[in-house]
Enzyme design. Structure first.
Site, short mmCIF file in Angstrom:
data_model
loop_
_atom_site.label_atom_id
_atom_site.label_comp_id
_atom_site.label_asym_id
_atom_site.label_seq_id
_atom_site.Cartn_x
_atom_site.Cartn_y
_atom_site.Cartn_z
N TRP A 102 0.83 -1.21 0.00
CA TRP A 102 0.00 0.00 0.00
C TRP A 102 0.85 1.25 0.00
O TRP A 102 0.51 2.24 -0.65
CB TRP A 102 -1.01 -0.02 1.14
CG TRP A 102 -2.08 -1.05 0.90
CD1 TRP A 102 -2.31 -2.18 1.61
CD2 TRP A 102 -3.05 -1.05 -0.18
NE1 TRP A 102 -3.36 -2.88 1.06
CE2 TRP A 102 -3.82 -2.21 -0.03
CE3 TRP A 102 -3.32 -0.19 -1.25
CZ2 TRP A 102 -4.87 -2.54 -0.91
CZ3 TRP A 102 -4.36 -0.52 -2.12
CH2 TRP A 102 -5.11 -1.68 -1.95
N ASP A 172 -2.17 6.51 6.31
CA ASP A 172 -3.20 5.67 5.70
C ASP A 172 -3.58 4.61 6.73
O ASP A 172 -2.94 3.58 6.84
CB ASP A 172 -2.64 5.02 4.43
CG ASP A 172 -3.60 4.00 3.82
OD1 ASP A 172 -4.71 3.81 4.38
OD2 ASP A 172 -3.24 3.40 2.80
N LYS A 196 -12.75 -1.99 6.00
CA LYS A 196 -11.99 -2.87 6.88
C LYS A 196 -12.49 -2.78 8.31
O LYS A 196 -12.99 -3.76 8.84
CB LYS A 196 -10.51 -2.55 6.79
CG LYS A 196 -9.86 -3.21 5.57
CD LYS A 196 -9.23 -2.26 4.62
CE LYS A 196 -8.81 -2.98 3.35
NZ LYS A 196 -8.10 -2.08 2.45
C1 LIG Z 1 -7.52 -1.60 1.47
C2 LIG Z 1 -6.46 -0.57 1.59
C3 LIG Z 1 -6.34 0.49 0.67
C4 LIG Z 1 -7.24 0.63 -0.52
O1 LIG Z 1 -8.50 0.99 -0.13
P1 LIG Z 1 -9.66 1.33 -1.19
O2 LIG Z 1 -10.71 1.85 -0.28
O3 LIG Z 1 -10.00 0.07 -1.87
O4 LIG Z 1 -9.13 2.35 -2.12
C5 LIG Z 1 -5.34 1.41 0.88
N1 LIG Z 1 -4.50 1.33 1.92
C6 LIG Z 1 -4.58 0.32 2.82
C7 LIG Z 1 -3.62 0.27 3.96
C8 LIG Z 1 -5.56 -0.66 2.68
O5 LIG Z 1 -5.65 -1.65 3.58
#
Ligand SMILES: *Cc1c(COP(=O)(O)O)cnc(C)c1O
Length: 360
Positions: A102, A172, A196
């Site tokens: 990521w 993030d 998540k």
């Molecule tokens: C799942 C995830 C993403 C991507 O998320 P989307 O909502 O599908 O764009 C980005 N960063 C992390 C750490 C993730 O777990």
């Protein structure tokens, strides 16, 4: 009907109590005679839902008044570009820490807007650790520093908050937000896709320090401006109303459980149980340095990869689903977010021991 223990990394399990309340309120929310999905986002019913979700999140995370909370769309992936668009503020450099899949995506996107200095990377140890602060090579001139507190695919988590002085820290937190208390005041921006640990897909939560807003690059679309979104209460256009409502039910559920310290205690215990099972066996292995292991995403391999499909099949038969590891890593991955009951982890640990006895 029987519900499974779903170990998916995302979209992930939601608390059963949340789903039941949503079911209860599906046709008639609170005497309104309509579903939340059918309401005007500007009507007083939905406004009350949105306000409560926002203030509950503020309370849960102890978010200071100097921060805006935005409920947006486009996923965490859109934030990979919204962060540079909004935070460069006339500068042309940003620091990024690379801890895996990521981070790499965030870096690739930022490169479209500015010079990226990779201040630290754990690529040399195949992303099995989080680089220590002393190994970070920060650029004092950077507009911001971006990192990924929990790498969802590699299962690597920072159990400490980086120090970046006056340079805003951007996180993030897609796969770790709400898993424990966090000192929001250490951050410039925190963002997370909802699917998540917040609620259903389609919603993205952004927590942004107010003084960082209002200087988006001129050429960027209005929709991507934090300031525009803040000034309009995240309703510059039609927001994802139902996802926002479900997120709010989730926030209430966490409050009922005792808030983020209570979540942290349960999450730590769940993770400890799983890592203890993995470390106590020669059959299972996790490659991540012990002090960098994720509480939320636990990848593990079997001694014999040829048994992977049998493991997955048998697990599924007893209601333990979506354990297949990410295609880039292989093996297994158990994602154990807030909504995964401790009994689900106990069932997985018991199955792993039994499977090893029969196949190890
Ligand atoms: C799942 C995830 C993403 C991507 O998320 P989307 O909502 O599908 O764009 C980005 N960063 C992390 C750490 C993730 O777990």
């Amino acid at each position: 009907m029987s519900r499974v223990y779903n170990f998916s990394a995302g979209p992930a399990m939601l608390p059963q109590a949340v789903l039941e309340q949503a079911k209860e309120e599906m046709l008639d929310w609170n005497g309104s005679g309509m579903s939340v999905m059918e309401m005007s986002h500007r009507g007083k019913e939905f406004m009350s839902i949105a306000d409560k979700a926002t203030s509950d999140l503020r309370e849960l995370m102890a978010i200071p008044d100097t921060y805006e909370i935005l409920f947006l769309q486009g996923g965490a992936s859109s934030q990979f570009s919204m962060v540079p668009m909004n935070l460069l503020r006339g500068k042309n450099k940003a620091d990024y820490v690379n801890t895996g899949a990521w981070s790499k995506k965030a870096i690739a996107e930022a490169k479209r807007f500015c010079d990226v200095n990779v201040a630290a990377t754990s690529e040399a140890d195949k992303f099995s650790s989080a680089p220590e602060q002393k190994d970070w090579n920060l650029n004092g001139d950077a507009a911001y520093v971006h990192y990924t507190p929990n790498e969802t695919i590699g299962g690597v988590e920072f159990h400490w908050i980086p120090e970046t002085g006056d340079v805003p820290l951007v996180a993030d937190m897609s796969s770790t937000i709400l898993s424990r208390p966090v000192d929001v005041s250490k951050y410039g921006v925190i963002y997370a896709g909802a699917q998540k640990n917040i609620g259903p897909a389609g919603l993205t939560v952004v927590i942004v320090r107010k003084d960082l807003m209002g200087q988006m690059i001129d050429s960027a679309p209005t929709m991507f401006d934090y300031k525009t979104q803040a000034d309009n209460g995240s309703m510059y256009n039609t927001p994802p109303t139902y996802a926002w409502y479900l997120a709010g039910l989730g926030f209430q559920w966490i409050k009922d459980k005792g808030g983020l310290s209570a979540m942290a205690e349960i999450n730590k215990r769940k993770a400890d149980k799983l890592y203890t099972a993995i470390d106590g066996s020669d059959f299972y292995a996790n490659p991540v340095k012990p002090d960098c292991r994720s509480w939320m995403n636990v990848p593990f391999t079997l001694a014999n990869a040829e048994l992977d499909s049998v493991f997955l099949e048998e697990a599924k038969k007893i209601g333990l689903t979506t354990l297949k590891g990410h295609r880039s890593v292989g093996g297994m991955r158990a994602s154990i977010y807030n909504a995964m009951p401790e009994e689900g982890v106990d069932a997985l640990v018991a199955f792993m021991a039994d499977f090893e006895k029969r196949n190890g």
